[in-house]
Design a protein around this motif. Structure first.
Motif, PDB file in Angstrom:
ATOM      1  N   GLU A 123      33.907  51.061  57.122  1.00 48.05           N
ATOM      2  CA  GLU A 123      34.384  51.654  55.869  1.00 48.05           C
ATOM      3  C   GLU A 123      35.833  51.287  55.565  1.00 48.05           C
ATOM      4  OE1 GLU A 123      34.122  53.892  52.393  1.00 48.05           O
ATOM      5  OE2 GLU A 123      32.493  53.672  53.837  1.00 48.05           O
ATOM      6  N   PHE A 124      36.686  51.293  56.590  1.00 56.70           N
ATOM      7  CA  PHE A 124      38.129  51.158  56.356  1.00 56.70           C
ATOM      8  C   PHE A 124      38.739  49.904  56.989  1.00 56.70           C
ATOM      9  CE2 PHE A 124      37.067  55.730  56.653  1.00 56.70           C
ATOM     10  CZ  PHE A 124      37.289  56.079  55.331  1.00 56.70           C
ATOM     11  N   GLY A 125      38.017  49.251  57.884  1.00 52.52           N
ATOM     12  CA  GLY A 125      38.544  48.071  58.541  1.00 52.52           C
ATOM     13  C   GLY A 125      39.029  48.352  59.947  1.00 52.52           C
ATOM     14  N   LEU A 126      39.086  47.309  60.750  1.00 50.30           N
ATOM     15  CA  LEU A 126      39.577  47.417  62.127  1.00 50.30           C
ATOM     16  C   LEU A 126      41.090  47.438  62.160  1.00 50.30           C
ATOM     17  CD1 LEU A 126      38.897  47.348  65.200  1.00 50.30           C
ATOM     18  CD2 LEU A 126      39.030  44.844  65.038  1.00 50.30           C
ATOM     19  N   ILE A 127      41.735  46.664  61.256  1.00 54.72           N
ATOM     20  CA  ILE A 127      43.193  46.653  61.194  1.00 54.72           C
ATOM     21  C   ILE A 127      43.643  47.117  59.821  1.00 54.72           C
ATOM     22  CG2 ILE A 127      43.420  44.829  62.923  1.00 54.72           C
ATOM     23  CD1 ILE A 127      43.948  42.830  60.698  1.00 54.72           C
ATOM     24  N   ASP A 128      44.879  47.576  59.757  1.00 58.03           N
ATOM     25  CA  ASP A 128      45.445  48.050  58.497  1.00 58.03           C
ATOM     26  C   ASP A 128      45.805  46.859  57.614  1.00 58.03           C
ATOM     27  OD1 ASP A 128      46.808  50.511  57.047  1.00 58.03           O
ATOM     28  OD2 ASP A 128      48.233  48.844  56.970  1.00 58.03           O
ATOM     29  N   ARG A 129      45.476  46.949  56.342  1.00 63.05           N
ATOM     30  CA  ARG A 129      45.704  45.822  55.433  1.00 63.05           C
ATOM     31  C   ARG A 129      47.184  45.481  55.292  1.00 63.05           C
ATOM     32  NH1 ARG A 129      43.685  45.504  49.101  1.00 63.05           N
ATOM     33  NH2 ARG A 129      44.728  43.542  48.591  1.00 63.05           N
ATOM     34  N   GLU A 130      48.044  46.485  55.274  1.00 62.85           N
ATOM     35  CA  GLU A 130      49.468  46.249  55.051  1.00 62.85           C
ATOM     36  C   GLU A 130      50.200  45.862  56.329  1.00 62.85           C
ATOM     37  OE1 GLU A 130      50.744  46.065  52.093  1.00 62.85           O
ATOM     38  OE2 GLU A 130      48.841  46.631  51.164  1.00 62.85           O
ATOM     39  N   THR A 131      50.015  46.658  57.395  1.00 59.09           N
ATOM     40  CA  THR A 131      50.766  46.407  58.630  1.00 59.09           C
ATOM     41  C   THR A 131      50.064  45.437  59.562  1.00 59.09           C
ATOM     42  OG1 THR A 131      49.711  48.221  59.866  1.00 59.09           O
ATOM     43  CG2 THR A 131      51.643  48.768  58.495  1.00 59.09           C
ATOM     44  N   GLN A 132      48.757  45.266  59.394  1.00 57.76           N
ATOM     45  CA  GLN A 132      47.910  44.439  60.254  1.00 57.76           C
ATOM     46  C   GLN A 132      47.882  44.950  61.695  1.00 57.76           C
ATOM     47  OE1 GLN A 132      48.607  40.245  59.733  1.00 57.76           O
ATOM     48  NE2 GLN A 132      48.504  40.388  57.514  1.00 57.76           N
ATOM     49  N   ALA A 133      48.284  46.185  61.913  1.00 61.35           N
ATOM     50  CA  ALA A 133      48.121  46.837  63.208  1.00 61.35           C
ATOM     51  C   ALA A 133      46.742  47.487  63.259  1.00 61.35           C
ATOM     52  CB  ALA A 133      49.203  47.899  63.412  1.00 61.35           C
ATOM     53  N   LEU A 134      46.288  47.799  64.462  1.00 62.77           N
ATOM     54  CA  LEU A 134      45.003  48.472  64.617  1.00 62.77           C
ATOM     55  C   LEU A 134      44.988  49.733  63.762  1.00 62.77           C
ATOM     56  CD1 LEU A 134      42.314  48.435  66.301  1.00 62.77           C
ATOM     57  CD2 LEU A 134      43.457  50.031  67.825  1.00 62.77           C
ATOM     58  N   ARG A 135      43.961  49.891  62.951  1.00 57.31           N
ATOM     59  CA  ARG A 135      43.893  51.041  62.058  1.00 57.31           C
ATOM     60  C   ARG A 135      43.282  52.233  62.773  1.00 57.31           C
ATOM     61  NH1 ARG A 135      41.484  54.314  58.539  1.00 57.31           N
ATOM     62  NH2 ARG A 135      42.311  54.489  56.410  1.00 57.31           N
ATOM     63  N   VAL A 136      43.970  53.351  62.723  1.00 59.90           N
ATOM     64  CA  VAL A 136      43.442  54.565  63.334  1.00 59.90           C
ATOM     65  C   VAL A 136      42.702  55.375  62.278  1.00 59.90           C
ATOM     66  CG1 VAL A 136      45.218  54.681  65.122  1.00 59.90           C
ATOM     67  CG2 VAL A 136      45.611  55.802  62.917  1.00 59.90           C
ATOM     68  N   LEU A 137      41.697  56.116  62.712  1.00 63.78           N
ATOM     69  CA  LEU A 137      40.934  56.956  61.796  1.00 63.78           C
ATOM     70  C   LEU A 137      41.742  58.217  61.503  1.00 63.78           C
ATOM     71  CD1 LEU A 137      38.036  56.595  60.602  1.00 63.78           C
ATOM     72  CD2 LEU A 137      37.295  58.306  62.247  1.00 63.78           C
ATOM     73  N   LEU A 138      41.837  58.558  60.230  1.00 59.33           N
ATOM     74  CA  LEU A 138      42.571  59.744  59.807  1.00 59.33           C
ATOM     75  C   LEU A 138      41.599  60.888  59.536  1.00 59.33           C
ATOM     76  CD1 LEU A 138      45.002  57.971  57.322  1.00 59.33           C
ATOM     77  CD2 LEU A 138      45.404  58.527  59.729  1.00 59.33           C
ATOM     78  N   ASP A 139      42.145  62.103  59.451  1.00 59.85           N
ATOM     79  CA  ASP A 139      41.291  63.263  59.218  1.00 59.85           C
ATOM     80  C   ASP A 139      40.484  63.126  57.927  1.00 59.85           C
ATOM     81  OD1 ASP A 139      41.638  64.764  61.495  1.00 59.85           O
ATOM     82  OD2 ASP A 139      43.290  65.961  60.697  1.00 59.85           O
ATOM     83  N   ASP A 140      41.135  62.636  56.868  1.00 58.56           N
ATOM     84  CA  ASP A 140      40.423  62.464  55.601  1.00 58.56           C
ATOM     85  C   ASP A 140      39.257  61.485  55.756  1.00 58.56           C
ATOM     86  OD1 ASP A 140      42.219  64.171  54.458  1.00 58.56           O
ATOM     87  OD2 ASP A 140      43.391  62.612  53.446  1.00 58.56           O
ATOM     88  N   ASP A 141      39.500  60.404  56.532  1.00 57.47           N
ATOM     89  CA  ASP A 141      38.452  59.421  56.777  1.00 57.47           C
ATOM     90  C   ASP A 141      37.280  60.054  57.520  1.00 57.47           C
ATOM     91  OD1 ASP A 141      40.402  57.689  55.799  1.00 57.47           O
ATOM     92  OD2 ASP A 141      41.006  57.024  57.804  1.00 57.47           O
ATOM     93  N   ALA A 142      37.609  60.784  58.572  1.00 65.21           N
ATOM     94  CA  ALA A 142      36.572  61.394  59.402  1.00 65.21           C
ATOM     95  C   ALA A 142      35.751  62.397  58.602  1.00 65.21           C
ATOM     96  CB  ALA A 142      37.197  62.068  60.621  1.00 65.21           C
ATOM     97  N   GLU A 143      36.408  63.145  57.727  1.00 65.20           N
ATOM     98  CA  GLU A 143      35.688  64.121  56.905  1.00 65.20           C
ATOM     99  C   GLU A 143      34.651  63.428  56.026  1.00 65.20           C
ATOM    100  OE1 GLU A 143      36.659  67.836  53.867  1.00 65.20           O
ATOM    101  OE2 GLU A 143      38.210  66.359  54.320  1.00 65.20           O
ATOM    102  N   LEU A 144      35.026  62.295  55.426  1.00 60.69           N
ATOM    103  CA  LEU A 144      34.085  61.538  54.609  1.00 60.69           C
ATOM    104  C   LEU A 144      32.906  61.060  55.441  1.00 60.69           C
ATOM    105  CD1 LEU A 144      33.210  59.819  52.109  1.00 60.69           C
ATOM    106  CD2 LEU A 144      34.700  58.009  53.004  1.00 60.69           C
ATOM    107  N   LEU A 145      33.172  60.517  56.618  1.00 61.12           N
ATOM    108  CA  LEU A 145      32.103  59.968  57.451  1.00 61.12           C
ATOM    109  C   LEU A 145      31.169  61.055  57.965  1.00 61.12           C
ATOM    110  CD1 LEU A 145      34.150  57.319  59.459  1.00 61.12           C
ATOM    111  CD2 LEU A 145      32.756  56.960  57.420  1.00 61.12           C
ATOM    112  N   VAL A 146      31.723  62.202  58.330  1.00 64.82           N
ATOM    113  CA  VAL A 146      30.887  63.311  58.807  1.00 64.82           C
ATOM    114  C   VAL A 146      29.998  63.818  57.683  1.00 64.82           C
ATOM    115  CG1 VAL A 146      30.932  65.718  59.603  1.00 64.82           C
ATOM    116  CG2 VAL A 146      32.415  64.010  60.687  1.00 64.82           C
ATOM    117  N   ARG A 147      30.555  63.917  56.491  1.00 64.29           N
ATOM    118  CA  ARG A 147      29.758  64.373  55.343  1.00 64.29           C
ATOM    119  C   ARG A 147      28.627  63.382  55.060  1.00 64.29           C
ATOM    120  NH1 ARG A 147      33.783  65.264  52.346  1.00 64.29           N
ATOM    121  NH2 ARG A 147      33.808  63.335  51.109  1.00 64.29           N
ATOM    122  N   ARG A 148      28.923  62.112  55.161  1.00 64.08           N
ATOM    123  CA  ARG A 148      27.909  61.086  54.915  1.00 64.08           C
ATOM    124  C   ARG A 148      26.788  61.172  55.953  1.00 64.08           C
ATOM    125  NH1 ARG A 148      30.535  55.495  54.320  1.00 64.08           N
ATOM    126  NH2 ARG A 148      30.959  56.285  52.228  1.00 64.08           N
TER     127      ARG A 148
END
Length: 542
Positions: A123-148
């Motif tokens: 859904e969000f990618g393995l790395i962050d688009r701007e920083t190109q560091a490993l992207r961590v899952l945020l609470d907002d992200d997790a809420e969307l995925l759990v609802r899905r």
């Protein structure tokens, strides 16, 4: 008791983000919406938004209710697909869920955490688009995925939650099929030794290497003779290769073609992985009607209700003023636009007028001082050139106006837009990086007709009638149209074939390096199983 295998995977699922990746350099904007330029003014970095909470995967997994053995199995089976998306291998997670003998609560938690990790990557990618560091899952992200996932449980198909997280860009499936192909049979092809460019009449070992390489690419039959000179047949194969990669099809193996031919197989796989990732960065709500521009492919596509409605060739910025990547909404178009030049891009024009002031009148340019008053070219104080330059220049609509007959406006911080051009004969060229930053489109009035389709009073006859005059006319859109500008060097064609394009702006290397580093950080080899303890799978991570 949950297995040692699951415990090890638990640590992987909840591991920290990769630090220290390089940020992407922003592209400087121009100085006005009428400028065909993407440079000059310095970009002021926006204030950093407040940090959002990082998701605790274990806590979010515990919030998922409604698990059944069938749901766990459906999620586990989907985990085996991770490598086909260019993502880290999750086979060990799948095995732990399918074969683990822990309690129901433990297996549910492990399945939930594995789902959040995999669906989060999709859904969000393995790395962050701007920083190109490993992207961590945020609470907002997790809420969307759990609802899905809860919706998928209710529909009776848990795997649908993962499928719904995958990108909907049309060529994502083609790239994924290509990934499965290269994973099944790792490509091996010969290189061509470094050296001078090759062309008709040349012969020797490097010509043989070139033939061998193009035979491996499927562009030559294998019935050529060793030591034969560079002939028309080889030149044709080189042209085909260059055209497929969007290099200038000269038929001559120049240095740009040599670099493309010698990209190692592992780097090519990294390029494919990074391109799959770049599609995951794109918004899910593309818009019912939207426009895609792929800079690396010199192509614009207009989409409507999931159907490709129009395709247009485009010209993009040259390397010194490369066109940036972004998404914004088109708000209006301008028929018979003016061309307003910022001081930097006006320099060649001003120098011409300084030598021959009558040119300004002949070409219809208007010059204004800092107060906005129109002045004559003879009133310019040329001694102020290069310092505090107080003048600006505009050209009215007409045959010599570089904006052409129409301009498509989607306000953005780069001052980059889509517009017509007076250099229409250049569209016959394969490589089209000619502009100062904006996107020049072929057959722009047909695109304007599509943009204004359904808008009262703006059929093609009305558009043509306005353009036949000379009055600038702004047409505001009843419904905004999202414009997505991307830079993708691997593309899937309508027939399912995949093309690897020339890295025109040399942007791939940093993305590939960052992606592969993050990929390796999240990949663990399958642990070695040992004697089960208390019914659980015991493993060694030594």
């Amino acid at each position: 008791m949950i297995s040692y295998l699951a415990a090890g995977l638990w640590l992987l699922l909840t591991g920290p983000a990769l630090a220290g990746a390089q940020a992407v350099e922003p592209v400087a904007p121009g100085t006005g919406p009428d400028a065909d330029i993407a440079r000059e003014a310095e970009v002021v970095a926006p204030a950093a938004p407040p940090a959002r909470p990082v998701a605790d995967l274990e806590r979010w997994s515990d919030r998922i209710t409604g698990w059944t053995a069938a749901h766990r199995e459906a999620i586990a089976v989907r985990l085996f697909d991770a490598p086909s998306h260019g993502l880290p291998d999750l086979d060990a997670h799948a095995v732990a869920i399918l074969e683990g003998e822990g309690s129901e609560a433990e297996l549910n938690r492990l399945a939930g955490m594995a789902y959040l990790r995999f669906a989060g990557w999709l859904e969000f990618g393995l790395i962050d688009r701007e920083t190109q560091a490993l992207r961590v899952l945020l609470d907002d992200d997790a809420e969307l995925l759990v609802r899905r996932l809860r919706w998928a449980f209710e529909a009776g198909d848990a795997a649908q939650a993962i499928d719904d997280s995958a990108p909907t860009v049309r060529d994502y499936d083609a790239l994924r099929a290509e990934m499965m192909r290269v994973l099944a049979v790792t490509p091996i092809w010969p290189g061509v030794s470094t050296g001078p460019s090759l062309s008709l009449g040349d012969q020797g070992a490097r010509v043989d290497q070139l033939r061998t390489r193009l035979t491996a690419e499927g562009l030559l039959d294998g019935d050529w003779q060793e030591g034969a000179p560079y002939d028309l047949r080889l030149e044709t194969a080189v042209r085909r290769y260059q055209g497929r990669t969007n290099l200038a099809p000269t038929g001559r193996m120049d240095q740009a073609t040599l670099r493309q031919l010698n990209l190692p197989p592992d780097r090519r796989i990294g390029q494919l992985m990074a391109n799959l990732e770049q599609r995951r960065w794109r918004t899910r709500d593309l818009g019912r009607r939207h426009i895609w521009v792929n800079l690396a492919d010199f192509r614009l596509e207009a989409w409507e209700d999931g159907r490709l409605a129009r395709e247009h060739e485009v010209m993009v910025g040259r390397q010194a003023s490369s066109t940036p990547e972004f998404s914004e909404d088109m708000q209006y178009i301008v028929l018979n636009p003016w061309w307003g030049l910022p001081a930097g891009s006006a320099r060649p024009r001003f120098q011409s007028f300084r030598r021959n002031p009558s040119l300004a009148r002949e070409l219809g340019f208007r010059i204004y001082d800092r107060s906005g008053e129109a002045i004559s070219v003879y009133e310019i104080d040329w001694s102020r050139w290069g310092g505090d330059w107080p003048y600006r220049m505009s050209q009215p609509p007409g045959a010599d106006n570089p904006m052409g007959e129409v301009k498509f406006i989607f306000p953005n911080r780069y001052n980059v837009y889509i517009h017509d051009t007076t250099e229409r004969d250049q569209f016959v060229r394969t490589r089209r990086d000619f502009s100062a930053g904006c996107i020049r489109v072929q057959d722009p009035l047909a695109l304007a007709q599509w943009v204004l389709d359904g808008q009262d009073g703006w059929d093609r006859d009305r558009i043509d009638a306005v353009v036949a005059g000379s009055s600038p006319t702004v047409v505001w859109l009843d419904d905004r149209i999202p414009v997505h500008i991307a830079y993708w060097t691997v593309v899937g064609d309508a027939d399912g074939r995949v093309r690897y394009l020339n890295d025109l702006y040399h942007r791939d290397s940093g993305v590939i390096d960052a992606y592969l580093a993050a990929h390796d950080s999240q990949s663990l080899p399958l642990p070695t199983a040992t004697r089960p303890l208390s019914g659980a799978v015991a493993v060694s991570f030594e």
